[in-house]
Design a protein around this motif. Structure first.
Motif, PDB file in Angstrom:
ATOM      1  N   VAL A 290     -16.007  14.002   8.906  1.00 41.30           N
ATOM      2  CA  VAL A 290     -17.045  12.967   8.848  1.00 41.30           C
ATOM      3  C   VAL A 290     -16.387  11.617   8.571  1.00 41.30           C
ATOM      4  O   VAL A 290     -15.594  11.482   7.639  1.00 41.30           O
ATOM      5  N   GLY A 291     -16.700  10.620   9.412  1.00 37.03           N
ATOM      6  CA  GLY A 291     -16.140   9.289   9.244  1.00 37.03           C
ATOM      7  C   GLY A 291     -17.223   8.255   9.030  1.00 37.03           C
ATOM      8  O   GLY A 291     -18.348   8.435   9.477  1.00 37.03           O
ATOM      9  N   MET A 292     -16.882   7.195   8.322  1.00 38.47           N
ATOM     10  CA  MET A 292     -17.821   6.099   8.082  1.00 38.47           C
ATOM     11  C   MET A 292     -17.058   4.782   8.183  1.00 38.47           C
ATOM     12  O   MET A 292     -16.019   4.617   7.540  1.00 38.47           O
ATOM     13  N   TYR A 293     -17.548   3.890   9.020  1.00 32.32           N
ATOM     14  CA  TYR A 293     -16.959   2.557   9.170  1.00 32.32           C
ATOM     15  C   TYR A 293     -17.994   1.545   8.715  1.00 32.32           C
ATOM     16  O   TYR A 293     -19.137   1.610   9.129  1.00 32.32           O
ATOM     17  N   VAL A 294     -17.582   0.607   7.848  1.00 31.71           N
ATOM     18  CA  VAL A 294     -18.477  -0.433   7.376  1.00 31.71           C
ATOM     19  C   VAL A 294     -17.940  -1.767   7.865  1.00 31.71           C
ATOM     20  O   VAL A 294     -16.838  -2.178   7.501  1.00 31.71           O
ATOM     21  N   SER A 295     -18.714  -2.427   8.710  1.00 29.29           N
ATOM     22  CA  SER A 295     -18.302  -3.717   9.262  1.00 29.29           C
ATOM     23  C   SER A 295     -18.045  -4.705   8.127  1.00 29.29           C
ATOM     24  O   SER A 295     -18.848  -4.843   7.223  1.00 29.29           O
ATOM     25  N   GLY A 296     -16.895  -5.369   8.179  1.00 24.94           N
ATOM     26  CA  GLY A 296     -16.554  -6.356   7.156  1.00 24.94           C
ATOM     27  C   GLY A 296     -15.773  -5.791   5.988  1.00 24.94           C
ATOM     28  O   GLY A 296     -15.247  -6.535   5.170  1.00 24.94           O
ATOM     29  N   SER A 297     -15.673  -4.473   5.904  1.00 22.13           N
ATOM     30  CA  SER A 297     -14.898  -3.851   4.832  1.00 22.13           C
ATOM     31  C   SER A 297     -13.419  -3.940   5.183  1.00 22.13           C
ATOM     32  O   SER A 297     -13.043  -3.717   6.332  1.00 22.13           O
ATOM     33  N   PRO A 298     -12.557  -4.261   4.217  1.00 25.72           N
ATOM     34  CA  PRO A 298     -11.134  -4.380   4.550  1.00 25.72           C
ATOM     35  C   PRO A 298     -10.523  -3.030   4.909  1.00 25.72           C
ATOM     36  O   PRO A 298     -10.927  -1.998   4.385  1.00 25.72           O
ATOM     37  N   ASN A 299      -9.554  -3.066   5.813  1.00 27.69           N
ATOM     38  CA  ASN A 299      -8.852  -1.852   6.226  1.00 27.69           C
ATOM     39  C   ASN A 299      -7.428  -1.914   5.693  1.00 27.69           C
ATOM     40  O   ASN A 299      -6.787  -2.962   5.743  1.00 27.69           O
ATOM     41  N   PHE A 300      -6.944  -0.801   5.185  1.00 25.64           N
ATOM     42  CA  PHE A 300      -5.585  -0.726   4.646  1.00 25.64           C
ATOM     43  C   PHE A 300      -4.851   0.434   5.278  1.00 25.64           C
ATOM     44  O   PHE A 300      -5.430   1.490   5.500  1.00 25.64           O
TER      45      PHE A 300
ATOM     46  N   GLY B 146     -16.114   3.034   3.245  1.00 29.25           N
ATOM     47  CA  GLY B 146     -15.706   3.576   4.533  1.00 29.25           C
ATOM     48  C   GLY B 146     -14.500   4.480   4.430  1.00 29.25           C
ATOM     49  O   GLY B 146     -13.827   4.519   3.406  1.00 29.25           O
ATOM     50  N   GLY B 147     -14.270   5.228   5.508  1.00 25.47           N
ATOM     51  CA  GLY B 147     -13.140   6.140   5.573  1.00 25.47           C
ATOM     52  C   GLY B 147     -13.523   7.422   6.270  1.00 25.47           C
ATOM     53  O   GLY B 147     -14.618   7.544   6.829  1.00 25.47           O
ATOM     54  N   VAL B 148     -12.624   8.392   6.252  1.00 27.03           N
ATOM     55  CA  VAL B 148     -12.859   9.687   6.874  1.00 27.03           C
ATOM     56  C   VAL B 148     -12.591  10.780   5.847  1.00 27.03           C
ATOM     57  O   VAL B 148     -11.540  10.798   5.210  1.00 27.03           O
ATOM     58  N   VAL B 149     -13.574  11.667   5.672  1.00 23.03           N
ATOM     59  CA  VAL B 149     -13.416  12.841   4.814  1.00 23.03           C
ATOM     60  C   VAL B 149     -13.671  14.072   5.685  1.00 23.03           C
ATOM     61  O   VAL B 149     -14.780  14.230   6.201  1.00 23.03           O
ATOM     62  N   GLY B 150     -12.651  14.881   5.855  1.00 21.48           N
ATOM     63  CA  GLY B 150     -12.785  16.057   6.727  1.00 21.48           C
ATOM     64  C   GLY B 150     -13.118  15.610   8.137  1.00 21.48           C
ATOM     65  O   GLY B 150     -12.397  14.836   8.747  1.00 21.48           O
TER      66      GLY B 150
ATOM     67  N   VAL C 230       0.870  -1.178   0.000  1.00 20.96           N
ATOM     68  CA  VAL C 230       0.000   0.000   0.000  1.00 20.96           C
ATOM     69  C   VAL C 230       0.907   1.229   0.000  1.00 20.96           C
ATOM     70  O   VAL C 230       1.698   1.424   0.926  1.00 20.96           O
ATOM     71  N   VAL C 231       0.802   2.037  -1.060  1.00 21.79           N
ATOM     72  CA  VAL C 231       1.665   3.221  -1.170  1.00 21.79           C
ATOM     73  C   VAL C 231       0.905   4.521  -0.886  1.00 21.79           C
ATOM     74  O   VAL C 231       1.502   5.581  -0.782  1.00 21.79           O
ATOM     75  N   GLY C 232      -0.408   4.431  -0.737  1.00 24.70           N
ATOM     76  CA  GLY C 232      -1.190   5.622  -0.417  1.00 24.70           C
ATOM     77  C   GLY C 232      -2.663   5.288  -0.359  1.00 24.70           C
ATOM     78  O   GLY C 232      -3.087   4.201  -0.774  1.00 24.70           O
ATOM     79  N   LYS C 233      -3.443   6.209   0.181  1.00 22.46           N
ATOM     80  CA  LYS C 233      -4.896   6.041   0.196  1.00 22.46           C
ATOM     81  C   LYS C 233      -5.547   7.395   0.367  1.00 22.46           C
ATOM     82  O   LYS C 233      -4.938   8.325   0.913  1.00 22.46           O
ATOM     83  N   GLN C 234      -6.774   7.495  -0.154  1.00 23.08           N
ATOM     84  CA  GLN C 234      -7.515   8.745  -0.070  1.00 23.08           C
ATOM     85  C   GLN C 234      -8.991   8.424   0.044  1.00 23.08           C
ATOM     86  O   GLN C 234      -9.527   7.645  -0.744  1.00 23.08           O
ATOM     87  N   SER C 235      -9.652   9.019   1.023  1.00 25.61           N
ATOM     88  CA  SER C 235     -11.091   8.820   1.193  1.00 25.61           C
ATOM     89  C   SER C 235     -11.834   9.964   0.516  1.00 25.61           C
ATOM     90  O   SER C 235     -11.439  11.128   0.631  1.00 25.61           O
ATOM     91  N   VAL C 236     -12.915   9.609  -0.191  1.00 25.31           N
ATOM     92  CA  VAL C 236     -13.717  10.588  -0.934  1.00 25.31           C
ATOM     93  C   VAL C 236     -15.190  10.238  -0.794  1.00 25.31           C
ATOM     94  O   VAL C 236     -15.548   9.094  -0.526  1.00 25.31           O
ATOM     95  N   TRP C 237     -16.046  11.246  -0.972  1.00 28.83           N
ATOM     96  CA  TRP C 237     -17.481  10.981  -1.031  1.00 28.83           C
ATOM     97  C   TRP C 237     -17.792  10.344  -2.374  1.00 28.83           C
ATOM     98  O   TRP C 237     -17.145  10.642  -3.376  1.00 28.83           O
ATOM     99  N   ASN C 238     -18.814   9.480  -2.415  1.00 29.05           N
ATOM    100  CA  ASN C 238     -19.258   8.958  -3.701  1.00 29.05           C
ATOM    101  C   ASN C 238     -19.915  10.098  -4.478  1.00 29.05           C
ATOM    102  O   ASN C 238     -20.105  11.197  -3.947  1.00 29.05           O
ATOM    103  N   ASP C 239     -20.248   9.842  -5.743  1.00 30.25           N
ATOM    104  CA  ASP C 239     -20.774  10.897  -6.619  1.00 30.25           C
ATOM    105  C   ASP C 239     -22.045  11.547  -6.087  1.00 30.25           C
ATOM    106  O   ASP C 239     -22.296  12.723  -6.331  1.00 30.25           O
ATOM    107  N   THR C 240     -22.880  10.797  -5.357  1.00 26.56           N
ATOM    108  CA  THR C 240     -24.144  11.344  -4.844  1.00 26.56           C
ATOM    109  C   THR C 240     -24.018  11.839  -3.407  1.00 26.56           C
ATOM    110  O   THR C 240     -25.009  12.216  -2.796  1.00 26.56           O
ATOM    111  N   HIS C 241     -22.790  11.811  -2.853  1.00 29.02           N
ATOM    112  CA  HIS C 241     -22.507  12.311  -1.505  1.00 29.02           C
ATOM    113  C   HIS C 241     -23.329  11.569  -0.432  1.00 29.02           C
ATOM    114  O   HIS C 241     -23.774  12.145   0.545  1.00 29.02           O
ATOM    115  N   GLN C 242     -23.527  10.244  -0.639  1.00 29.20           N
ATOM    116  CA  GLN C 242     -24.281   9.434   0.320  1.00 29.20           C
ATOM    117  C   GLN C 242     -23.372   8.596   1.211  1.00 29.20           C
ATOM    118  O   GLN C 242     -23.745   8.254   2.313  1.00 29.20           O
ATOM    119  N   TYR C 243     -22.209   8.206   0.715  1.00 26.77           N
ATOM    120  CA  TYR C 243     -21.298   7.410   1.524  1.00 26.77           C
ATOM    121  C   TYR C 243     -19.860   7.679   1.110  1.00 26.77           C
ATOM    122  O   TYR C 243     -19.591   8.269   0.070  1.00 26.77           O
TER     123      TYR C 243
END
Length: 199
Positions: free
Chosen positions: A104-114, A98-102, A58-71
């Protein structure tokens, strides 16, 4: 101030957010189901379902809102060092929920973490929109660690809970991939004796 003080709790359509110390716990509803359900998959099944199986860092990661700003989606950037199945470029992007933007954070159970600098072996399928996603939610992610004394590399993950030597795991994977290729070839094989004779 603590991380939980800085993260805002936001109600998003179709997503239930609730506080749990420093993160948000999220339950995505599918139809009338109150939570996501992850079906346990065998290593063999995941190898078959994978379009791409790679080893890398893993060389980097970035959290973003989806196109409809729902997750929130986290884009994880992987430098590929070895490819077992499929054709890979030197760098690939894996998308996870999942992730953190600004604030606001979202955690999804079962989603892989990197985390940056993680060494991983990944079983991937094409993401419906673009890039890649891990097969079986978190099940297709395997962490590679190196023993500081011996230098031996081991791998473990949900489908391989006991640490296994990386070379043994790679051989197991190659065997599963080869078995599937043989099965596909044999199932479509027409014996020469049944082929029509040429005129």
């Amino acid at each position: 101030s603590s991380m939980s003080d800085r993260i805002k709790f936001k109600s998003l359509p179709g997503v239930l957010l609730s506080s749990a110390t420093a993160c948000l716990m999220v339950m995505l509803t599918v139809g009338s189901s109150p939570a996501t359900t992850v079906v346990k998959k065998s290593l063999s099944t995941m190898a078959t379902e994978s379009a791409l199986i790679v080893e890398g860092a893993v060389v980097g990661k970035q959290s973003v809102w989806n196109d409809t700003h729902q997750y929130i989606i986290t884009e994880v950037y992987i430098e590929v060092t070895n490819s077992f199945k499929g054709k890979s470029t030197q760098y690939i992007t894996v998308r996870v929920l999942g992730g953190v933007v600004g604030d606001v954070g979202m955690y999804v159970s079962g989603s892989p973490n990197f985390e940056v600098d993680d060494k991983v072996l990944l079983m991937l399928e094409k993401h419906p929109l673009r890039d890649w996603r891990v097969v079986g939610f978190h099940q297709g992610k395997f962490e590679i660690s190196t023993d500081p004394q011996s230098g031996e590399k081991t791998v473990r993950g949900p489908a391989q809970p006991q640490a296994m030597a990386l070379t043994d795991f790679e051989a197991l994977l190659q065997g599963l991939i080869q078995d599937r290729k043989s099965t596909r070839l044999n199932s479509s094989h027409i014996p020469l004796s049944r082929m029509p004779a040429s005129a």
